[in-house]
Design a protein around this motif. Sequence first.
Motif, PDB file in Angstrom:
ATOM      1  N   GLU A   1      37.332  42.185  42.760  1.00 26.92           N
ATOM      2  CA  GLU A   1      37.051  41.014  43.586  1.00 26.92           C
ATOM      3  C   GLU A   1      35.883  41.232  44.545  1.00 26.92           C
ATOM      4  O   GLU A   1      35.707  42.313  45.116  1.00 26.92           O
ATOM      5  N   ILE A   2      35.084  40.183  44.722  1.00 22.62           N
ATOM      6  CA  ILE A   2      34.055  40.164  45.769  1.00 22.62           C
ATOM      7  C   ILE A   2      34.747  39.814  47.082  1.00 22.62           C
ATOM      8  O   ILE A   2      35.333  38.741  47.217  1.00 22.62           O
ATOM      9  N   THR A   3      34.690  40.732  48.031  1.00 20.86           N
ATOM     10  CA  THR A   3      35.466  40.560  49.265  1.00 20.86           C
ATOM     11  C   THR A   3      34.625  40.195  50.486  1.00 20.86           C
ATOM     12  O   THR A   3      35.138  39.586  51.424  1.00 20.86           O
ATOM     13  N   GLU A   4      33.355  40.569  50.494  1.00 18.00           N
ATOM     14  CA  GLU A   4      32.529  40.303  51.666  1.00 18.00           C
ATOM     15  C   GLU A   4      31.094  40.000  51.264  1.00 18.00           C
ATOM     16  O   GLU A   4      30.593  40.529  50.266  1.00 18.00           O
ATOM     17  N   VAL A   5      30.458  39.157  52.060  1.00 17.79           N
ATOM     18  CA  VAL A   5      29.037  38.841  51.895  1.00 17.79           C
ATOM     19  C   VAL A   5      28.389  38.887  53.276  1.00 17.79           C
ATOM     20  O   VAL A   5      28.821  38.183  54.183  1.00 17.79           O
ATOM     21  N   HIS A   6      27.377  39.746  53.439  1.00 16.01           N
ATOM     22  CA  HIS A   6      26.709  39.896  54.730  1.00 16.01           C
ATOM     23  C   HIS A   6      25.200  39.699  54.557  1.00 16.01           C
ATOM     24  O   HIS A   6      24.625  40.083  53.540  1.00 16.01           O
ATOM     25  N   THR A   7      24.573  39.128  55.585  1.00 17.93           N
ATOM     26  CA  THR A   7      23.114  38.981  55.586  1.00 17.93           C
ATOM     27  C   THR A   7      22.544  39.546  56.885  1.00 17.93           C
ATOM     28  O   THR A   7      23.221  39.618  57.908  1.00 17.93           O
ATOM     29  N   ASN A   8      21.291  39.962  56.821  1.00 23.49           N
ATOM     30  CA  ASN A   8      20.574  40.365  58.029  1.00 23.49           C
ATOM     31  C   ASN A   8      19.089  40.096  57.857  1.00 23.49           C
ATOM     32  O   ASN A   8      18.563  40.115  56.747  1.00 23.49           O
TER      33      ASN A   8
ATOM     34  N   GLU B   1      24.123  41.919  51.423  1.00 22.89           N
ATOM     35  CA  GLU B   1      25.048  42.873  50.818  1.00 22.89           C
ATOM     36  C   GLU B   1      26.271  42.120  50.320  1.00 22.89           C
ATOM     37  O   GLU B   1      26.860  41.319  51.049  1.00 22.89           O
ATOM     38  N   ILE B   2      26.631  42.366  49.074  1.00 22.62           N
ATOM     39  CA  ILE B   2      27.846  41.805  48.480  1.00 22.62           C
ATOM     40  C   ILE B   2      28.784  42.967  48.197  1.00 22.62           C
ATOM     41  O   ILE B   2      28.457  43.854  47.404  1.00 22.62           O
TER      42      ILE B   2
ATOM     43  N   GLN C   1      30.363  30.425  49.505  1.00 24.90           N
ATOM     44  CA  GLN C   1      31.621  29.762  49.155  1.00 24.90           C
ATOM     45  C   GLN C   1      31.950  29.864  47.673  1.00 24.90           C
ATOM     46  O   GLN C   1      33.128  29.933  47.298  1.00 24.90           O
ATOM     47  N   VAL C   2      30.908  29.876  46.815  1.00 26.08           N
ATOM     48  CA  VAL C   2      31.166  29.855  45.366  1.00 26.08           C
ATOM     49  C   VAL C   2      31.223  31.240  44.740  1.00 26.08           C
ATOM     50  O   VAL C   2      31.473  31.346  43.528  1.00 26.08           O
ATOM     51  N   ILE C   3      30.977  32.308  45.536  1.00 27.74           N
ATOM     52  CA  ILE C   3      31.079  33.652  44.962  1.00 27.74           C
ATOM     53  C   ILE C   3      32.196  34.484  45.573  1.00 27.74           C
ATOM     54  O   ILE C   3      32.734  35.384  44.917  1.00 27.74           O
ATOM     55  N   LEU C   4      32.567  34.197  46.809  1.00 27.71           N
ATOM     56  CA  LEU C   4      33.582  34.994  47.493  1.00 27.71           C
ATOM     57  C   LEU C   4      34.938  34.897  46.774  1.00 27.71           C
ATOM     58  O   LEU C   4      35.365  33.809  46.369  1.00 27.71           O
ATOM     59  N   HIS C   5      35.577  36.054  46.589  1.00 24.30           N
ATOM     60  CA  HIS C   5      36.897  36.198  45.953  1.00 24.30           C
ATOM     61  C   HIS C   5      36.879  35.995  44.432  1.00 24.30           C
ATOM     62  O   HIS C   5      37.942  36.000  43.805  1.00 24.30           O
ATOM     63  N   HIS C   6      35.682  35.845  43.865  1.00 26.50           N
ATOM     64  CA  HIS C   6      35.582  35.870  42.411  1.00 26.50           C
ATOM     65  C   HIS C   6      35.462  37.325  41.955  1.00 26.50           C
ATOM     66  O   HIS C   6      35.142  38.214  42.733  1.00 26.50           O
TER      67      HIS C   6
END
Length: 355
Positions: free
Chosen positions: A2-9, A35-36, A72-77
């Motif tokens: 599962e993709i659990t986190e998405v961060h930007t900087n 970072e995914i 929204q469309v990638i998280l938890h996939h």
Amino acid sequence: MEITEVHTNKKTIPLGKVFKTSLREVTEIEVINIEIQLENGVFGIGSAASTWQITGESLASIQAAIEGPIKQVILHHHIEELEDILTNVVTSCAGNTSAKAAVDIALHDAYCKYYGLPLYQYLGGGSVCPETDITISIDEPEVMGQDAIERLRQGYNTLKIKVGNDERLDISRIEKIRETVGDKAALRLDANQGWDRKQAVKIIRYLEKENLMVELVEQPVAAHDFEGLKYVRHNVDTPIMADESLFSPFDAFRLIKMEAVDLLNIKLMKSGGIRQARQIADTAQSAGIECMIGSMMESSLSVTAAAHLAFSHNNITHFDLDAPLWLKQEPVEGGMQYDGKTVILSEGPGLGFIN
């Protein structure tokens, strides 16, 4: 997984020297890095550069698109379902191609790290390391001539010449560079939409008459002027390449159907990432149209992704991968490296950057 986190900087990277085209003058680049993270701790990285004049995206809009509808469309996939996730990214919002590209790159990086293979191998392998051209920034003819001879001394034998803001000056620039380098370098011209269709034909015919040996002319007219590209192509002998006119596989299909171009320039920031860039290359290949892989003024993160695609697709035959060479300092360690004009890819998993 599962993709659990998405961060930007956000990051600002200074250039070693000013970069000038007919559209803009750049002394530093601004990027959004992403970072995914997967549930097992593996993470993929990507990056997008802000290029108002081409994609219409600002740094803020790129970050907003990633943190909003795309996240929204990638998280938890699950990363194993990469094709479905990439489709979700494409359809998550209109436009925002640079934001989509950053996420697409990070997803590919995470997927390949999860399975333990370099990105180029996942994309189909490859046996020939690309040799990049080098850009000569737009300036006075004497300055451009000196830049050209210096690049020749450094081992580059294909020069991408920026032109497009003054017809007479553009001709003087090209004449000066050809006089300076002789027959030791191929010259590619990039007008960055700087001419109209009749002006382009006039200039290119003159260059042909004077035997200045121009290999190709990139985007001579405005991005929206597909008919103008067709007009130029059908009235000169020099190959014509689309750049700013080409964002999507549909654009590629339309340009090919119109017989408007001889070549296509693929850039991840325009196409929305690796997936649609491959579709463009495939579409072009079916019509016998070769492609260049290019980049905006970007960080080595996103250009490395473009290099992996270039290495793996045999219809990508021209390489414009010099953007990281303009950076004052590398923001990350690893990824693509240069052996003179030759691009070398890491055998590490994903993009090959060191965590």
